[in-house]
Design a protein around this motif. Structure first.
Motif, PDB file in Angstrom:
ATOM      1  N   ALA A   1      80.101 -43.249  23.980  1.00 13.57           N
ATOM      2  CA  ALA A   1      80.138 -44.984  24.403  1.00 13.57           C
ATOM      3  C   ALA A   1      80.030 -45.705  23.033  1.00 13.57           C
ATOM      4  CB  ALA A   1      78.979 -45.456  25.473  1.00 13.57           C
ATOM      5  N   GLY A   2      79.798 -45.618  21.402  1.00 13.20           N
ATOM      6  CA  GLY A   2      79.883 -46.222  20.789  1.00 13.20           C
ATOM      7  C   GLY A   2      78.192 -46.847  20.674  1.00 13.20           C
ATOM      8  N   TRP A   3      77.261 -46.187  21.225  1.00 13.83           N
ATOM      9  CA  TRP A   3      76.421 -45.727  20.713  1.00 13.83           C
ATOM     10  C   TRP A   3      75.830 -44.997  19.131  1.00 13.83           C
ATOM     11  CZ3 TRP A   3      73.532 -50.234  21.413  1.00 13.83           C
ATOM     12  CH2 TRP A   3      73.377 -50.750  22.800  1.00 13.83           C
ATOM     13  N   LYS A   4      74.719 -45.404  18.723  1.00 13.87           N
ATOM     14  CA  LYS A   4      73.851 -44.620  18.118  1.00 13.87           C
ATOM     15  C   LYS A   4      73.085 -43.343  17.821  1.00 13.87           C
ATOM     16  CE  LYS A   4      76.420 -46.962  13.888  1.00 13.87           C
ATOM     17  NZ  LYS A   4      75.072 -47.477  12.760  1.00 13.87           N
ATOM     18  N   VAL A   5      72.651 -42.452  17.607  1.00 11.91           N
ATOM     19  CA  VAL A   5      71.730 -41.713  17.968  1.00 11.91           C
ATOM     20  C   VAL A   5      71.063 -41.203  16.846  1.00 11.91           C
ATOM     21  CG1 VAL A   5      70.164 -39.561  19.425  1.00 11.91           C
ATOM     22  CG2 VAL A   5      72.199 -40.391  20.137  1.00 11.91           C
ATOM     23  N   PHE A   6      69.423 -41.404  16.185  1.00  9.92           N
ATOM     24  CA  PHE A   6      68.900 -41.259  14.887  1.00  9.92           C
ATOM     25  C   PHE A   6      67.602 -40.685  15.374  1.00  9.92           C
ATOM     26  CE2 PHE A   6      71.164 -44.374  12.578  1.00  9.92           C
ATOM     27  CZ  PHE A   6      70.661 -44.463  11.727  1.00  9.92           C
ATOM     28  N   TYR A   7      67.438 -39.693  14.347  1.00  2.33           N
ATOM     29  CA  TYR A   7      65.935 -39.032  13.669  1.00  2.33           C
ATOM     30  C   TYR A   7      65.018 -39.811  13.846  1.00  2.33           C
ATOM     31  CZ  TYR A   7      62.976 -35.260  12.024  1.00  2.33           C
ATOM     32  OH  TYR A   7      62.242 -34.321  11.024  1.00  2.33           O
ATOM     33  N   CYS A   8      64.131 -39.861  14.217  1.00  2.00           N
ATOM     34  CA  CYS A   8      62.608 -40.170  12.651  1.00  2.00           C
ATOM     35  C   CYS A   8      61.650 -38.515  12.262  1.00  2.00           C
ATOM     36  CB  CYS A   8      62.262 -41.418  13.504  1.00  2.00           C
ATOM     37  SG  CYS A   8      61.002 -42.193  12.480  1.00  2.00           S
ATOM     38  N   GLY A   9      62.211 -38.332  11.671  1.00  2.00           N
ATOM     39  CA  GLY A   9      60.894 -37.572  11.420  1.00  2.00           C
ATOM     40  C   GLY A   9      59.671 -38.184  10.410  1.00  2.00           C
ATOM     41  N   THR A  10      59.253 -39.546  10.081  1.00  2.00           N
ATOM     42  CA  THR A  10      58.259 -39.866   9.786  1.00  2.00           C
ATOM     43  C   THR A  10      57.433 -39.544  10.788  1.00  2.00           C
ATOM     44  OG1 THR A  10      58.999 -41.416  10.074  1.00  2.00           O
ATOM     45  CG2 THR A  10      58.986 -41.120   7.967  1.00  2.00           C
ATOM     46  N   VAL A  11      57.764 -39.157  12.437  1.00  2.00           N
ATOM     47  CA  VAL A  11      56.759 -38.780  13.089  1.00  2.00           C
ATOM     48  C   VAL A  11      57.066 -37.602  13.607  1.00  2.00           C
ATOM     49  CG1 VAL A  11      56.813 -39.438  15.667  1.00  2.00           C
ATOM     50  CG2 VAL A  11      57.189 -41.171  14.158  1.00  2.00           C
ATOM     51  N   THR A  12      56.308 -37.084  13.848  1.00  2.00           N
ATOM     52  CA  THR A  12      55.440 -35.581  14.359  1.00  2.00           C
ATOM     53  C   THR A  12      55.243 -35.728  16.309  1.00  2.00           C
ATOM     54  OG1 THR A  12      55.192 -35.135  12.358  1.00  2.00           O
ATOM     55  CG2 THR A  12      54.773 -33.533  14.239  1.00  2.00           C
ATOM     56  N   CYS A  13      55.576 -34.855  16.914  1.00  4.64           N
ATOM     57  CA  CYS A  13      55.287 -34.888  18.209  1.00  4.64           C
ATOM     58  C   CYS A  13      54.844 -32.981  18.650  1.00  4.64           C
ATOM     59  CB  CYS A  13      56.241 -35.008  19.117  1.00  4.64           C
ATOM     60  SG  CYS A  13      56.305 -34.001  20.957  1.00  4.64           S
ATOM     61  N   VAL A  14      53.754 -32.979  18.347  1.00  7.72           N
ATOM     62  CA  VAL A  14      53.483 -31.623  18.961  1.00  7.72           C
ATOM     63  C   VAL A  14      53.371 -31.194  20.848  1.00  7.72           C
ATOM     64  CG1 VAL A  14      51.512 -29.957  18.985  1.00  7.72           C
ATOM     65  CG2 VAL A  14      51.224 -31.527  17.383  1.00  7.72           C
ATOM     66  N   HIS A  15      54.068 -30.043  20.601  1.00  9.75           N
ATOM     67  CA  HIS A  15      54.415 -30.483  22.201  1.00  9.75           C
ATOM     68  C   HIS A  15      54.501 -28.604  22.846  1.00  9.75           C
ATOM     69  CE1 HIS A  15      58.823 -29.960  24.763  1.00  9.75           C
ATOM     70  NE2 HIS A  15      57.411 -30.361  25.973  1.00  9.75           N
ATOM     71  N   ARG A  16      53.690 -28.189  23.619  1.00  9.45           N
ATOM     72  CA  ARG A  16      53.431 -27.393  24.079  1.00  9.45           C
ATOM     73  C   ARG A  16      54.316 -26.855  25.087  1.00  9.45           C
ATOM     74  NH1 ARG A  16      47.389 -29.403  25.438  1.00  9.45           N
ATOM     75  NH2 ARG A  16      48.712 -30.938  26.774  1.00  9.45           N
ATOM     76  N   GLN A  17      55.010 -26.503  25.079  1.00  8.90           N
ATOM     77  CA  GLN A  17      56.487 -25.885  25.792  1.00  8.90           C
ATOM     78  C   GLN A  17      56.412 -24.620  25.929  1.00  8.90           C
ATOM     79  OE1 GLN A  17      60.495 -25.650  23.481  1.00  8.90           O
ATOM     80  NE2 GLN A  17      61.397 -26.466  25.382  1.00  8.90           N
TER      81      GLN A  17
END
Length: 537
Positions: free
Chosen positions: A475-491
């Motif tokens: 639809a023309g929107w952008k997706v961005f990655y912010c690598g200065t944030v770290t999420c610890v995910h107990r997946q």
């Protein structure tokens, strides 16, 4: 598409096999644009191009093949098969001498060939036991020592005690020391890596060693030294864009605007199913974050455990925030739970909606970072972050993805991370992408006009967040990655290297892959434009 056709597309090699030469080259270039190259990717690409008549290779294809061969040999000096490719190509001087030493020290070859085909994930204990026993009998068995070191890296630990008895042939000792340095530095174990660096820096002639050393220096506060090493790494392999992006990030560090958490209207949404203890820990982690006056909603998705009591008790953790608990009588699955929360009136009263999984540990200033990225461009519809597994040395779980394959038989997004890399800082960058992970992301509410819902055909979970990001991109929107944030995910869900799902649950995820293919099949040509290279072409 017959279901049996998907068997031809298993893994990187399967995907490359169905592409023509030009497409295969673009596939590999997309990977180099996205991640630091690894052995599985380099070898898969080499095999694909060696299947072509060499006289028919274009100049670009030949350049990429040479890059892949050099990368594979630099990453795996002690693999005779990879060395053989280097020798045949003439691109790796000295490989013949290395191979002779490996042949002269190799023992019990039939046993070795058996375990090299085994799975580290499912047969790791047996592999470790065999290597340890062989090394005890034959202390100079280089290939067994090498496999044991690989096993240690896979398990996220320093070299095991059995390797202390390894008698490395003198001619190979410099390479073995460099391998040990990369092991420690690749984990982020600076105390062990720094002394080794003094021994190996004179022979650090490959971008992989240089990048690991750069991050080691960066953690020690030597930013100029880190930048100098990244400049050398990029000069050695200018096709690998992550080096350039990291160099730019060190030259101009990202500065989050912490005031945005107070001036932007934000809702934070969580949903959970029977994870009372973990949900409580996630809410405790959130309570230590700077979220300003953000509204918080917790949807309990048909929970039958103590989740309601845990969520109610957690209200006290947020004295300055509006907290609402929504209880549903049945588990409606992840996509529908997201949609239920998005349908709340508070969504349209907000500028942004943040979704958090119920099993994460959060960086205290995450919201300021992600809001700053989102506010940098009004067309950014979603911002995600770096996701890692828990542990002393944090294995990368998910970074970002693009569309990697739009074939008659399958439509695929790219791998979420390079193979078996730990979070040492290489991906601490801000960059546009196509897909980020749904366990922690920030949606611009205005973008929901074009992608108002998560697709419930992917219930109970998996792929719905990928699908939603692609809806935004289309639809023309952008997706961005912010690598200065770290999420610890107990997946423990999904099909990751540390997933604990049984085969039946993994089958459900594979079923979603088929749903994904048929949903997007008519749009595959438009999807093909959502690769990584098109972001800056």
């Amino acid at each position: 598409m017959a279901l049996g056709d998907t068997e031809k597309l298993v893994g990187i090699g399967g995907e490359l096999a169905v592409l023509n030469l030009e497409q295969a080259c673009r596939y590999y270039k997309n990977y180099l644009d996205t991640f630091q190259v690894d052995v599985p990717m380099a070898v898969s690409f080499i095999n694909r191009l060696l299947a072509e008549s060499q006289k028919d290779l274009s100049d670009e294809a030949r350049q990429l093949l040479e890059e892949a061969i050099r990368s594979a040999v630099q990453l795996e000096h002690f693999d005779p098969n990879i060395l053989g490719i280097g020798i045949t190509s003439g691109l790796t001087p000295g490989a013949e001498a290395l191979q002779k030493v490996l042949e002269g020290t190799h023992v019990e070859p039939e046993l070795y060939n058996q375990i090299r085909r085994a799975s580290f994930k499912f047969q790791g204990r047996e592999i470790r036991s065999i290597c340890t026993n062989v090394l005890a009998r034959h202390p100079m068995a280089v290939q067994y020592a090498n496999m044991l070191l690989h096993m240690d890296f896979f398990d996220g630990q320093p070299p095991c005690k059995a390797l202390a008895g390894f008698r490395c042939p003198k001619v190979l000792l410099p390479l073995w020391q460099k391998k040990l340095f990369n092991h420690y530095a690749g984990l982020g174990n600076d105390a062990a890596a720094l002394p080794l660096w003094e021994q190996v820096k004179g022979q650090a002639d490959d971008p992989f060693t240089l990048s690991r050393a750069a991050e080691m220096l960066r953690r020690a506060g030597d930013i100029d030294g880190a930048m100098a090493l990244y400049e050398r790494a990029f000069a050695l392999d200018p096709l690998q864009r992550p080096y350039a992006l990291r160099l730019d990030a060190l030259r101009q560090p990202f500065q989050p605007d912490h005031g945005l958490v107070h001036t932007k209207r934000v809702c934070i949404y969580l949903y959970s199913f029977n994870k009372a203890k973990i949900l409580g820990e996630t809410l405790e982690s959130l309570s230590h974050c700077a979220i300003g006056p953000a509204r918080i909603k917790v949807l309990l998705n048909g929970c039958t455990d103590d989740s309601l009591a845990v969520a109610q008790k957690a209200r006290d953790l947020f004295p300055d925030n509006e907290v609402e608990i929504i209880t549903l009588p049945v588990n409606i699955g992840a996509p529908a739970a997201r949609n239920w929360l998005l349908a709340q009136p508070t969504t349209r009263e907000s500028d942004y909606v943040a979704f958090l999984d119920d099993d994460v540990y959060l960086q205290p200033d995450w919201l300021a970072h992600m809001l700053t990225v989102a506010e940098s461009d009004p067309r950014i519809g979603n911002v995600g972050c770096k996701v890692v597994f828990p542990g002393k040395y944090r294995l990368l779980q998910y970074l970002y993805r693009h569309v990697s394959l739009t074939h008659e038989d399958a439509i695929r997004v790219s791998l979420p991370t390079p193979y078996q890399q730990y979070d040492i800082g290489l991906y601490d960058v801000i960059r546009e992408t196509r897909v980020v992970m749904g366990c922690q992301h920030l949606l611009r509410v205005a973008s929901l006009d074009d992608a108002p819902a998560f697709d419930i055909r992917y219930s109970p979970s998996q792929i719905d967040d990928t699908d939603h990001d692609l809806q935004l991109c289309m639809a023309g929107w952008k997706v961005f990655y912010c690598g200065t944030v770290t999420c610890v995910h107990r997946q423990e869900s999904g099909t990751s290297i540390r997933s604990k799902l049984n085969l039946a649950s993994q089958g459900s995820i594979m079923g979603n892959d088929i749903k994904f293919h048929y949903k997007w099949y008519e749009h595959k040509d438009a999807l093909a434009a959502l690769d990584s290279l098109n972001l800056h072409s």
